[in-house]
Structures are given as C-alpha cells and as structure tokens.
Design an enzyme around this catalytic site. Structure first.
Site, short mmCIF file in Angstrom:
data_model
loop_
_atom_site.label_atom_id
_atom_site.label_comp_id
_atom_site.label_asym_id
_atom_site.label_seq_id
_atom_site.Cartn_x
_atom_site.Cartn_y
_atom_site.Cartn_z
N ARG A 36 0.80 -1.21 0.00
CA ARG A 36 0.00 0.00 0.00
C ARG A 36 0.84 1.27 0.00
O ARG A 36 0.66 2.13 -0.86
CB ARG A 36 -0.94 0.02 1.22
CG ARG A 36 -1.85 1.25 1.23
CD ARG A 36 -2.66 1.37 2.51
NE ARG A 36 -3.60 0.27 2.66
CZ ARG A 36 -4.41 0.15 3.70
NH1 ARG A 36 -4.38 1.03 4.68
NH2 ARG A 36 -5.25 -0.87 3.79
N HIS A 82 -8.22 -3.69 -7.55
CA HIS A 82 -8.00 -2.96 -6.30
C HIS A 82 -9.30 -2.83 -5.51
O HIS A 82 -9.98 -1.81 -5.59
CB HIS A 82 -7.43 -1.57 -6.62
CG HIS A 82 -6.78 -0.88 -5.46
ND1 HIS A 82 -5.57 -1.28 -4.93
CD2 HIS A 82 -7.17 0.18 -4.72
CE1 HIS A 82 -5.25 -0.49 -3.92
NE2 HIS A 82 -6.20 0.41 -3.78
N TYR A 127 -17.39 13.77 -13.57
CA TYR A 127 -17.26 14.93 -14.44
C TYR A 127 -15.95 14.95 -15.23
O TYR A 127 -15.89 15.47 -16.34
CB TYR A 127 -17.36 16.22 -13.62
CG TYR A 127 -18.66 16.39 -12.89
CD1 TYR A 127 -19.86 16.49 -13.58
CD2 TYR A 127 -18.69 16.44 -11.49
CE1 TYR A 127 -21.06 16.64 -12.90
CE2 TYR A 127 -19.89 16.59 -10.81
CZ TYR A 127 -21.07 16.69 -11.52
OH TYR A 127 -22.26 16.83 -10.86
#
Length: 751
Positions: A36, A82, A127
């Site tokens: 990570r 993931h 967006y």
C-alpha cells in the site's frame, strides 16, 4: 496445545489473545508496508498507482486515444485489481494528473483536476475525463514482452503485473510520499536529464563514487520554479545517508517599487501565504507593508504583489522575515525508503538506489531480448516448415485432398513437427502464389540476422550495457526537459525583531508617584498639564520611540522592561504597573528610562556605592524583573544619571551634609548588576540611621554646567569651578559654600 493454539470439542480454534493480536497486527503491518504505502524501486509506483496505469492501458487510453470518464477507469481498477474505496483510488489518480504535484505526470486529465491553491478542489470522477500521457509509455512500452512477472488479482480471475518495466527510474523522476506502519517514505522528484546522466555514469563506471554521481545529479527538481536553497554539501549528505531535508524558497522580483512573487515552493498555496501575511498586518507586526494583491491568472499562475509602505523599506530584510514566518519558505523531508528487488523495505542512498535500478533494468532488457529471441526462433521454425511445403506443393495438396488425417502423413512424409504441420494446414490459399517463396526466404534472412544479433547481445555484457545506454539516451531526448527549480545558496531567513516590526513613533512615557504608567505621542509633552488620580502626582518621564523598551526601577534595586507601544494612551490616566509586573512586596517604582539600548547610565545607592551600566543590561522579560542594584542596609536607590561619554564625563556626588566630590566616570566599573564601587566615603552605620547619605549624583559632560539647588538658592559651577572639588574616588569630598549645607538636588545644563 500445539503452536500456542488449541481446539475445543465443538471445533472452535482457540488462541491466546496476546498471540492473536500480535500476529494480526504484524500481518496488517506487512500488508501496509509492502502492498500500500511504499513504492517499488523498479517502477517507483505504489500498488494502487500501478493498477491505475495498467487498467488505463488495458482500456486503450493511450496518449493518442480519446479521453474517457474517470469513473470508468476507477470502476475498472476497483472491479478488477484494487478492491478498496473509490475516493482513495480517485485521489491517487488525480495526484498523477496534477502537473503541480508530479514532475512528469502520468495521466492527462480533462476538466477540473484541482489547482495549486487547493489541490483537493478537483471535480468528482463523474465529471472529469482522463487518458495516459506519452511519458507513461516509459512504464508500459515493454509490458507485453515477457519482461515482468505476473500475479493473480484478488479473486484469481485476471493477472496483473507485479511491477511495470520502467525504461527510466521513475522513482527518482516523480518521487513519492507515503506513511506505512513504523516507517515512511519521502523521495523528492528529480530532473529526467540529470537522472539519466547519473545512470549512464554508473552504467559505464560501476565504481563511480557518490560525488561523481552528484556532479550529474546535484539535487532535486520540483514541479515549480521556486529556488532550492539547501547548500550543495547538505544535499550530498542527503544522498549519502538517504535521509535529510530540502529547503525551498519563493522567487520574487521588483516592479515599480512593488514586490512581485512569481514562484512558490512545492505544494504551497498562494491564498494561504496571503492569509499569513495579512494576519501579521492585522496584528500590526508588518508596519512596512501597505497592501497585498493576488494578480494570478492563466498567463501568470503565480503573481502575488506586496506593496511596501515606502521606498526606504529594506526589501531584502522584509522578505527574509516573510521567508522565516510564512510558507514562502518551506522544508521537505527526504527519506529514500523503498521496496528493493529482494522485496524488503530499506532506506537506500543515491548510489545504491541507482545501482539497484540499473540491475532491474538489465534484467528487464535481458528478459525482453530472450522473449524476442524465442519468438524469432519460433517464427523461423514455422517458416522452415512452410518453405518445405511450398517446395513440395503438389505433394502437399495431394496428401491434404486424399488423406482423412493429413497432419500425421505430412509430418512423416516431410519430417515436420506438429507446430509446422499445423501452420501448413492453416495456411491460406492466397499464400501459395509464386511470389511467396521470395517473401519467405527474405523473412528468413531478416530473422536470421535478428537472431544472430540477439544472441550476440545476450552473450555480451558490454553490448547489453551499450544497448541500455542508447535506450536511456533516446528516452532522454524524447522526454527530457530543462531544470525548473534552480539551485541557489541563500542566507538563512530571520524573523524581524519586535523592535523592527513595531512602528517607530516618538512617544513620552509618564510614571506617577503611585506607579501608574501611560504613553503620550510626541516628545513635546508637559507632564504637569496632565491630570492624575486623586492623591497621585507626576514622578518621572522618558522620551523614546514606540518600538523601544522602557525600563522601570523599583525601590529594591530591581529593573523591569515593557514595550512602549503596549502602554495605555496618555488620554486616560493609565494603568498600574503592578498589573503587568510583579515587584516584591513593599516595593515602589522610583524611576524610568528609555532610548538607545547602548546608552550608558550611572546607577548608585545613596550609601555612596555605584557603577555604570548600559540600558540593554537593565532589560528583563521576566515579570519579576532583574536584581540590578544591591543595596546596603538602610540605603535607597538614587535617580539614574545619563552618561554622554564614559571616557570624558565627570561624576559629581553630593552628600546631605554639603560635601561634594568630583572624579572621572571612567574610574567606576562597567557592570551588568551588583553593588558597585565606593563613590564617596559615608559610614554605612550613618546611612542605616539615615544621618548621612547621598542627595545628588550626576554625570557632567565636557562643557556642561552643574546647577546645585538648596531651597530657593542655586549655585552654578563650570569646568574650572568643579576642579576645586576634584579628588580621588572614595574620599569625603570638600564642603560647598555657606547656604548649601542642605542640598536638595542637582542637574546639568549643556551649553
């Protein structure tokens, strides 16, 4: 019990809590460290970043493709590789698209992807649109060529690369930050051309020292034009140890008297800097700044304007203060902690890091060449079978038409392998034209040349190094750019002292008999004209500047200091000093002084002991003050007398019995505190009984006139008149004329 565990009769496994929590925490720690938070030395990416880049390549989002919605990419990453939160994944994607965060962005974003003022102000993933940058090809170009290992994804339905086959050390180029469990990483970004030169230096000369590498790679290169002011020897120490810090400072220029900031340190918000400066202005700690403006626009992303109050302002000193007190100067930690090729985290120095990456690159290139070599051999094998079939075309056609199982017959008749036989049977009729023989032989010749070249490359370490060097040089030519963050050595920034940041105005500080204090603007103040509380009256005053400290003396010989600009206005009756200071019980304030901290004063007790002291030695930041003058039993503090020149002034001491002694001030010691030396001879028992003591003590400069008062009478003594009272320090002194046996005071007139 076995291995600390036990199994009950109902099949439930039991384990001591301490053992279970220790194992669970260690497993979690290793997961956070390896999967990570820390980057891999090969591609410089954390797992989530690697999965985003790979998923985008699988979606066909190359630099030449059309942008696609970010939500599509995030969905693919979460669904395939993931299984974590979408917001964290999207934030990692945004970071790789921000040109002000990444030195060489990996993602080309379209829409609102945040701004330097607020990197978190990006639009939602529904967006924005994204695709990979051309630079990302450095990580992906060799992915399908057998260069890296693959591992199953979280549900075993797909494979994902363990590491991407980076053609350049992306770890150094873009840097990274991360916090794991018990360890962290902070690697600054660098310039591609400089890193490439250092790689080539180490590739061609494996014994190169760190100093030789730093000649090519002198320091980090952030995605901003602010200056890196860390000294070069400190930067080299960072690279030697793998830890340290880098300091960046904003760049500014002068435009028609204004200060224009054109570049800010990495990840510093211009809006926040203006807030920090404005806060100091509101607190009246920046009187030399009149106005602030933010003129940043599309053409000038960073343009902060500071308007000085006048042209006489020391701009360099002002900016030094702002560098030290705002984010215009910022320090960044260096901690080159990475997961090495052995799969373990370790803090590496620059030489080890480059050397290990070059080993990774050599292994990647070797695997790529071996993969290609296998492909070439397989193709030559197929072409060999195809040529045999072509040269015996009629027989091949006959066998195919007449035999139910033509494959084993072809293999037996022409000594073909199974692969060759399948390839012949799969050949289209259009490839049986006469021209095909020439094409087959030409392709065979070309592949034979490539086969020989690949075998030579794999057999020679020198040829491999040459190939890697040429590829690094080619990539540098394509993606390299000039350094953005100049390396400049600058003096250390210093915060302005309180005296420097306080407006300098003429003030007169007034002290009353009861210990009330106030400050009036200007030096033309008549203390007698001011009103005082009932039962109170004027005691003393001091003329100074508002940015200076005023010193108070109490009856116990202690000194105190307060900033003049903090005192209440003289329009009121002031406030008691005991509200700000903590004198001993029974002490009263007897005098106040102010002005230049280097000025000299004569300080003494009426027992006839004293010394000279500078005003700076009377200062104390403590509410309880400083023990300045030691008083003999029964003695009192005399009013301090200003000394014009310690080398030439004369000291005049007058006792209550009318005795006067004159001697040079230079005969007294210069002390910061204490009792001092004997000025005039007065028995201490008579002082304790208040029978004999000093009533006047002044310093007379050259050309000064001493005026002695006794009731309504006064006596003026000039230089030659004072000579008759001259004597050795510590003597009794000579008697003053009749009528001046009870001296009430003395002052000096300067002609």
């Amino acid at each position: 019990m076995a291995n600390g565990t036990d199994q009950s009769s109902d099949g439930i496994e039991q384990m001591p809590l301490r053992q279970f929590t220790e194992k669970a925490y260690l497993d979690y720690s290793m997961y956070v460290i390896l999967d990570r938070a820390l980057p891999h030395i090969g591609d410089g990416l954390k797992p989530v970043q690697r999965r985003i880049i790979y998923a985008m390549s699988e979606l066909g989002l190359s630099a030449a493709a059309k942008h696609k919605k970010s939500a599509r990419t995030v969905g693919d990453v979460l669904g395939k590789f993931h299984p974590h939160g979408d917001s964290a994944c999207y934030e990692a994607m945004v970071l790789m698209a921000q040109s002000f965060s990444y030195r060489y962005p990996l993602i080309d974003g379209q829409g609102n992807w945040g701004s330097p003022d607020d990197p978190k102000s990006f639009a939602a993933m529904r967006y924005t649109e994204a695709r990979l940058t051309s630079y990302a090809q450095l990580l992906l170009a060799e992915l399908g060529q057998g260069t890296v290992d693959w591992t199953p994804n979280f549900d075993g339905s797909l494979d994902e690369p363990v590491v991407l086959p980076a053609r350049l050390p992306n770890l150094l180029l873009n840097g990274t930050t991360g916090i794991a469990v018990g360890m962290a990483t902070d690697i600054p970004p660098h310039n591609l051309r400089e890193v490439a030169r250092a790689c080539i230096q180490l590739l061609e000369n494996p014994a190169s020292s760190l100093e030789e590498l730093c000649e090519h790679l002198p320091g980090p290169d952030y995605p901003t034009e602010a200056e890196i002011i860390t000294p070069l020897d400190e930067l080299r120490r960072n690279y030697l140890t793998g830890t340290g810090s880098v300091r960046m400072r904003a760049r500014y220029e002068r435009e028609q008297g204004d200060i224009v900031i054109t570049a800010l340190p990495h990840q510093v918000s211009g809006a926040k800097v203006l807030e920090q400066i404005a806060a100091q202005m509101q607190a009246k700690k920046l009187p030399m700044v009149e106005d602030l403006r933010d003129e940043s626009d599309h053409e000038n992303p960073t343009r902060l304007v500071i308007v000085p109050r006048s042209n006489r302002i020391d701009v360099a000193r002002l900016m030094s203060h702002l560098f030290a007190s705002t984010d215009l100067e910022r320090s960044y930690r260096v901690n080159m902690n990475v997961i090495g090729l052995n799969g373990r985290p370790q803090v590496k120095n620059l030489r080890d890091l480059l050397q290990e990456w070059l080993h990774f690159r050599q292994e990647t290139v070797r695997r790529r060449l071996e993969y290609r070599l296998g492909k070439v051999r397989d193709r030559l094998h197929l072409l060999e079978g195809l040529l045999i079939a072509f040269l015996n075309l009629d027989e091949v056609i006959r066998i195919i038409r007449s035999e139910e199982q033509p494959k084993p017959v072809l293999m037996a008749r022409f000594n073909l392998t199974e692969l060759q036989a399948d390839y012949v049977l799969d050949t289209k009729l259009r490839q049986l034209a006469r021209l095909e023989e020439m094409k087959i032989r030409a392709e065979q010749a070309e592949l034979a040349d490539e086969l020989a070249r690949l075998e030579k490359l794999l057999a020679s370490k020198q040829r491999m190094r040459t190939l890697i060097r040429r590829e690094i040089e080619a990539d540098t030519e394509k993606y390299g750019d000039a350094r953005r963050s100049p390396l400049v050595e600058r003096p250390v920034a210093e915060v302005l002292s309180e005296n420097e940041v306080t407006p300098s105005e003429a003030v007169t500080v007034l002290l009353s008999e009861k210990g009330w204090v106030r400050a009036a603007k200007g030096h033309e103040i008549d203390p007698a004209s001011l009103s005082y509380k009932a039962g109170d009256s004027y005691l003393g005053s001091a003329r100074l500047r508002s940015n200076q400290l005023v010193v108070f003396l109490d009856s116990f010989g202690r000194s105190y200091a307060l900033p003049a600009h903090t005192l209440p206005s003289a329009r009121s009756q002031g406030e008691p000093l005991t509200g700000r200071l903590s004198p001993p019980a029974g002490a009263t304030f007897t005098a106040l002084l102010g002005g230049d901290e280097l000025s000299w004063y004569l300080l003494a007790s009426d027992a006839g002991y004293g010394f000279i002291v500078q005003l700076k030695d009377m200062l104390s930041k403590n509410r309880a003050g400083k023990a300045l003058l030691t008083l003999p039993a029964g003695a009192r503090v005399m009013q301090p007398s200003r000394i014009t020149d310690p080398a030439s002034d004369r000291l005049v001491a007058i006792s209550n019995e009318g005795r006067m002694l004159v001697f040079p001030v230079s005969e007294l010691p210069a002390l910061s505190k204490g009792k001092g030396n004997k000025i005039i001879s007065i028995p201490l028992r008579r002082v304790a009984a208040r029978e004999e003591y000093l009533t006047a003590l002044v310093a007379v400069p050259d050309g000064g006139v001493l005026v002695v008062y006794s009731g309504k009478r006064y006596l003026k003594l000039k230089g030659s008149d004072l000579d008759s009272y001259h004597g050795e320090r510590g003597r009794r002194g000579n008697k003053l004329p009749r009528g001046f046996q009870r001296v009430e005071g003395a002052e000096v007139e300067v002609q």
